[in-house]
Design a protein around this motif. Sequence first.
Motif, PDB file in Angstrom:
ATOM      1  N   CYS A  53       0.827  -1.204   0.000  1.00 17.45           N
ATOM      2  CA  CYS A  53       0.000   0.000   0.000  1.00 17.45           C
ATOM      3  C   CYS A  53       0.868   1.263   0.000  1.00 17.45           C
ATOM      4  O   CYS A  53       2.061   1.219   0.320  1.00 17.45           O
ATOM      5  CB  CYS A  53      -0.927  -0.002   1.208  1.00 17.45           C
ATOM      6  SG  CYS A  53      -2.149  -1.340   1.174  1.00 17.45           S
ATOM      7  N   GLU A  58      -3.829   3.332   4.222  1.00 16.81           N
ATOM      8  CA  GLU A  58      -4.432   2.469   3.205  1.00 16.81           C
ATOM      9  C   GLU A  58      -4.481   1.022   3.671  1.00 16.81           C
ATOM     10  O   GLU A  58      -5.452   0.299   3.394  1.00 16.81           O
ATOM     11  CB  GLU A  58      -3.673   2.569   1.882  1.00 16.81           C
ATOM     12  CG  GLU A  58      -4.347   1.772   0.760  1.00 16.81           C
ATOM     13  CD  GLU A  58      -3.565   1.786  -0.543  1.00 16.81           C
ATOM     14  OE1 GLU A  58      -4.021   1.098  -1.487  1.00 16.81           O
ATOM     15  OE2 GLU A  58      -2.514   2.455  -0.617  1.00 16.81           O
ATOM     16  N   ARG A  62      -8.181  -0.930   3.947  1.00 13.91           N
ATOM     17  CA  ARG A  62      -8.485  -2.064   3.086  1.00 13.91           C
ATOM     18  C   ARG A  62      -8.659  -3.377   3.868  1.00 13.91           C
ATOM     19  O   ARG A  62      -9.081  -4.384   3.288  1.00 13.91           O
ATOM     20  CB  ARG A  62      -7.385  -2.249   2.040  1.00 13.91           C
ATOM     21  CG  ARG A  62      -7.360  -1.154   0.972  1.00 13.91           C
ATOM     22  CD  ARG A  62      -6.276  -1.436  -0.062  1.00 13.91           C
ATOM     23  NE  ARG A  62      -6.320  -0.488  -1.168  1.00 13.91           N
ATOM     24  CZ  ARG A  62      -7.079  -0.632  -2.249  1.00 13.91           C
ATOM     25  NH1 ARG A  62      -7.879  -1.683  -2.363  1.00 13.91           N
ATOM     26  NH2 ARG A  62      -7.054   0.276  -3.211  1.00 13.91           N
TER      27      ARG A  62
END
Length: 254
Positions: A53, A58, A62
């Motif tokens: 990432c 992030e 996710r």
Amino acid sequence: MKRIGIIGVGEIGRALVTGLCDGTDTPPEVFLSPRGATTAAELSARHEGVRVCADNQEVVDRSELVIIAVRRGNLREALAGLRVGDDKLVVNVMAGVAIDELRRTLATDAPVVRAIPLPTVRERRSVTVTCPSHPEVNAFFAYLGGALPVEDEEAFNVFSALTGTLTTHYAYLVTLASWAADHGIAAADADSYVRSLFQGVGRSLSDESRSLQRLAADHETPKGNNERIRTTWFGPDNSDALRKALDGLLADLR
């Protein structure tokens, strides 16, 4: 858990990814932080479904389960400003970082579970201590070799202190091989024999029908070589010194 995030991709991060992804037709999606860029890139190239990432946020966004595996000294720098929603499940594998400390650092009410995965999770052969018991975290580590949940951090810290003896065991083996080499044995032969000798010990440990004390007794002949080294080298003084070293480590982990 189908989406796993790992912040801090060192030796344990590498082992976790390998254990999750090698030899399975249905590996989870794994999202790696850019910390440890070389290792993260290597794992991403090797395993389909493993992604590096742009940043730690992030990784969190996710993932369903977020593993925090940075060094204790880098904790605040690595996690500064990170937003972790209460719907996430956080697994803390940092030695000496209590649940409340990590929750304050992250400013989250998400469930936080401590864990002690060992490098053998890469082979799905490591029993991982967890605290507190959490069904999803226990199932996650059961897949990697087994979960041993404990209910309080005092007990967890005792197990954490035990892991601090691993490299001492390797140093012990180095000393044995070096001693043999000093007495004229080729270094490669000494290394090979010491490895073979203690791989056999490792296999005997899988026999859980015998206690550790029983295994020690079964490998020792009265007045034999093993008894001589144990009683002349690892006597009460050395045993007490080891206990004191573990007590000191435990005090720091608290």
